[in-house]
Design an enzyme around this catalytic site. Structure first.
Site, PDB file in Angstrom:
ATOM      1  N   SER A 124       0.833  -1.194   0.000  1.00 48.04           N
ATOM      2  CA  SER A 124       0.000   0.000   0.000  1.00 48.04           C
ATOM      3  C   SER A 124       0.871   1.248   0.000  1.00 48.04           C
ATOM      4  O   SER A 124       1.967   1.261   0.575  1.00 48.04           O
ATOM      5  CB  SER A 124      -0.844  -0.021   1.274  1.00 48.04           C
ATOM      6  N   TYR A 148      -1.878  -0.824  10.870  1.00 48.91           N
ATOM      7  CA  TYR A 148      -2.156  -1.448   9.564  1.00 48.91           C
ATOM      8  C   TYR A 148      -0.993  -1.196   8.602  1.00 48.91           C
ATOM      9  O   TYR A 148      -0.456  -2.123   7.984  1.00 48.91           O
ATOM     10  CB  TYR A 148      -3.465  -0.904   8.968  1.00 48.91           C
ATOM     11  N   LYS A 152       2.057  -3.772   6.651  1.00 49.19           N
ATOM     12  CA  LYS A 152       2.479  -3.808   5.238  1.00 49.19           C
ATOM     13  C   LYS A 152       3.976  -3.528   5.130  1.00 49.19           C
ATOM     14  O   LYS A 152       4.690  -4.166   4.363  1.00 49.19           O
ATOM     15  CB  LYS A 152       1.690  -2.780   4.422  1.00 49.19           C
ATOM     16  N   LEU A 199     -13.470   6.928   1.267  1.00 46.53           N
ATOM     17  CA  LEU A 199     -14.344   7.975   0.734  1.00 46.53           C
ATOM     18  C   LEU A 199     -15.325   7.482  -0.335  1.00 46.53           C
ATOM     19  O   LEU A 199     -16.534   7.705  -0.221  1.00 46.53           O
ATOM     20  CB  LEU A 199     -13.484   9.109   0.156  1.00 46.53           C
TER      21      LEU A 199
HETATM   22  C1  UD1 Z   1      -6.986   5.100   3.592  1.00 42.52           C
HETATM   23  C2  UD1 Z   1      -6.015   4.677   4.639  1.00 42.52           C
HETATM   24  C3  UD1 Z   1      -4.852   3.965   3.952  1.00 42.52           C
HETATM   25  C4  UD1 Z   1      -5.361   2.803   3.132  1.00 42.52           C
HETATM   26  C5  UD1 Z   1      -6.388   3.295   2.140  1.00 42.52           C
HETATM   27  C6  UD1 Z   1      -7.032   2.119   1.424  1.00 42.52           C
HETATM   28  C7  UD1 Z   1      -6.269   6.274   6.488  1.00 42.52           C
HETATM   29  C8  UD1 Z   1      -5.624   7.370   7.257  1.00 42.52           C
HETATM   30  N1  UD1 Z   1      -5.585   5.816   5.430  1.00 42.52           N
HETATM   31  O1  UD1 Z   1      -6.323   6.011   2.736  1.00 42.52           O
HETATM   32  O2  UD1 Z   1      -3.945   3.518   4.899  1.00 42.52           O
HETATM   33  O3  UD1 Z   1      -4.310   2.178   2.446  1.00 42.52           O
HETATM   34  O4  UD1 Z   1      -7.416   4.003   2.814  1.00 42.52           O
HETATM   35  O5  UD1 Z   1      -7.754   2.562   0.325  1.00 42.52           O
HETATM   36  O6  UD1 Z   1      -7.345   5.804   6.808  1.00 42.52           O
HETATM   37  N2  UD1 Z   1     -12.549  11.338   3.481  1.00 42.52           N
HETATM   38  C9  UD1 Z   1     -13.620  12.148   3.823  1.00 42.52           C
HETATM   39  N3  UD1 Z   1     -14.757  11.558   4.315  1.00 42.52           N
HETATM   40  C10 UD1 Z   1     -14.875  10.210   4.463  1.00 42.52           C
HETATM   41  C11 UD1 Z   1     -13.778   9.392   4.119  1.00 42.52           C
HETATM   42  C12 UD1 Z   1     -12.614   9.986   3.640  1.00 42.52           C
HETATM   43  O7  UD1 Z   1     -13.561  13.374   3.685  1.00 42.52           O
HETATM   44  O8  UD1 Z   1     -15.932   9.730   4.929  1.00 42.52           O
HETATM   45  C13 UD1 Z   1     -11.339  11.956   2.887  1.00 42.52           C
HETATM   46  C14 UD1 Z   1     -10.044  11.687   3.621  1.00 42.52           C
HETATM   47  O9  UD1 Z   1      -9.815  12.679   4.581  1.00 42.52           O
HETATM   48  C15 UD1 Z   1      -9.042  11.722   2.453  1.00 42.52           C
HETATM   49  C16 UD1 Z   1      -9.829  11.206   1.256  1.00 42.52           C
HETATM   50  O10 UD1 Z   1     -11.195  11.385   1.598  1.00 42.52           O
HETATM   51  O11 UD1 Z   1      -8.657  13.057   2.184  1.00 42.52           O
HETATM   52  C17 UD1 Z   1      -9.593   9.727   0.952  1.00 42.52           C
HETATM   53  O12 UD1 Z   1      -9.810   8.978   2.139  1.00 42.52           O
HETATM   54  P1  UD1 Z   1      -9.812   7.372   2.121  1.00 42.52           P
HETATM   55  O13 UD1 Z   1     -10.699   6.879   1.030  1.00 42.52           O
HETATM   56  O14 UD1 Z   1     -10.095   6.899   3.505  1.00 42.52           O
HETATM   57  O15 UD1 Z   1      -8.342   6.995   1.668  1.00 42.52           O
HETATM   58  P2  UD1 Z   1      -6.917   7.387   2.337  1.00 42.52           P
HETATM   59  O16 UD1 Z   1      -7.072   8.243   3.515  1.00 42.52           O
HETATM   60  O17 UD1 Z   1      -6.048   7.883   1.240  1.00 42.52           O
END
Ligand code: UD1
Length: 338
Positions: A124, A148, A152, A199
């Site tokens: 990852s 996590y 990795k 997200l």
């Molecule tokens: C997350 C994990 C990462 C993992 C990856 C798998 C964290 C800190 N990191 O990455 O270790 O390998 O998922 O795909 O959890 N966001 C929102 N609202 C939400 C969810 C997310 O605003 O409900 C934002 C986050 O702040 C970020 C972006 O969306 O800026 C992407 O988030 P996410 O899909 O969780 O991915 P990562 O944080 O990149």
């Protein structure tokens, strides 16, 4: 080729198994179904018109693993199985280390015992130290910031030691950026258990009406619109990266690490807008506090994979949303329970 796929019933696993079958490879899946449904592989078989051998087993069950290896002589192993939720990993770190690290050690032992020394490992982008400059290159510093991510990172280190100790190993370490989307049929896709942490699956559940609104974690980052920027990659492109790596290992021994990303960044608000467009309906959202541990931007430099594997992500973000939505709309509750 004959390929063993651990975690093959999961999101990335099922898309990869489908492509392996489509390319004429024989596949045996080993999966404990802890975060996946057997229906995914039923559908993969329908789509491919070919059968997959399935064994519902755990990497921690050494005897079952050994029996499985006895029953399927393979050319290579693609290893997806593992726990993957960052938040959960901070609450139950021991389970994460045992599942992911010990599980991989058991797998390596079974492989060696059966003289199978070709492995593609799911790593990852989370292994990179957040202090690195962007875009991220494979030789930049590691420095995972949660349990996590550390599983990795530790597995990468173990694999490097193993490969250095014995030149018969052929190992590809693939560092995924943010996989989204689904197969174009809408028959297989991401089916998170409980509220999604990531997200795109969250946005998708809001669009389909399962959840009321998206919480945007912070709009005061140093990015063009203040929200977090990520390198989203279509899961079908990601799956193709595994086939390219398997092919590379046929003629190269040693350990190789590749980023699998697009090199393009998309902000949270851009994700929400593009998804609303794909779904043809508004996606309500509210701005809330930053999520602890998040970085402003994560972005791959994917040029090494292009140079060495001839692999490149080709599907644009709009298609990721359209495909993710097709899967969500036709499976609003995910896979049916069995
Ligand atoms: C997350 C994990 C990462 C993992 C990856 C798998 C964290 C800190 N990191 O990455 O270790 O390998 O998922 O795909 O959890 N966001 C929102 N609202 C939400 C969810 C997310 O605003 O409900 C934002 C986050 O702040 C970020 C972006 O969306 O800026 C992407 O988030 P996410 O899909 O969780 O991915 P990562 O944080 O990149």
């Amino acid at each position: 080729m004959r390929i063993i796929v651990t975690g093959g019933a999961g999101y990335i696993g099922s898309h990869t198994v489908l492509q392996l079958l489509e390319h004429g490879h024989d596949v045996a899946v080993y999966d404990n179904l802890s975060n996946s449904s057997p229906v995914s592989l039923e559908r993969v078989q329908e789509l491919a018109g070919r059968e997959v051998r399935t064994t519902w087993g755990d990497l921690l069950d050494v005897e079952a693993l050994d029996d499985f290896f006895d029953g399927f002589e393979a050319d290579a192993v693609v290893h997806f199985a593992g726990l993957k939720a960052v938040g959960e990993s901070t609450k139950i770190p021991h389970q994460y280390y045992v599942n992911n690290v010990v599980g991989t050690l058991n797998l390596l032992a079974a492989m060696k015992k059966h003289s199978m020394e070709s492995l593609v490992f799911s790593s990852s982008a989370t292994v990179y130290d957040p202090q690195n400059p962007l875009p991220l290159l494979e030789d930049m510093r590691r420095g995972a910031t949660n349990p996590y991510g550390r599983t990795k990172q530790q597995i990468e280190e173990i694999l490097e030691d193993v490969a250095a100790s014995d030149s018969s190993w052929r190992i590809a370490v693939l560092r995924y950026f943010n996989p989204v989307g689904a197969h174009e049929s809408g028959r297989i896709g991401e089916d998170p258990v409980g509220p999604p942490n990531n997200l795109v699956p969250f946005v998708s559940q809001v669009a389909v009406g399962v959840r009321p609104s998206v919480r945007v974690f912070g709009d005061d980052y140093d990015t063009p619109d203040g929200t977090g920027v990520r390198d989203y990659i279509h899961v079908v492109d990601l799956a193709a990266g595994h086939l390219a790596a398997l092919e590379y290992l046929e003629s190269h021994s040693g350990l190789f690490t590749w980023n699998l990303g697009t090199g393009r960044g998309t902000s949270v608000l851009e994700v929400i807008r593009a998804f609303a467009e794909a779904a043809g309906k508004p996606v309500p959202y509210e701005i809330v506090e930053r999520r602890p541990g998040d970085v402003a931007v994560s972005l791959a430099d994917p040029s090494k994979a292009l140079r060495e594997l001839g692999w490149k992500a080709v599907r644009p973000f709009e298609l990721m949303c359209a495909d993710h939505w097709r899967w969500q709309e036709s499976n609003p509750q995910g896979y049916p329970s069995t």
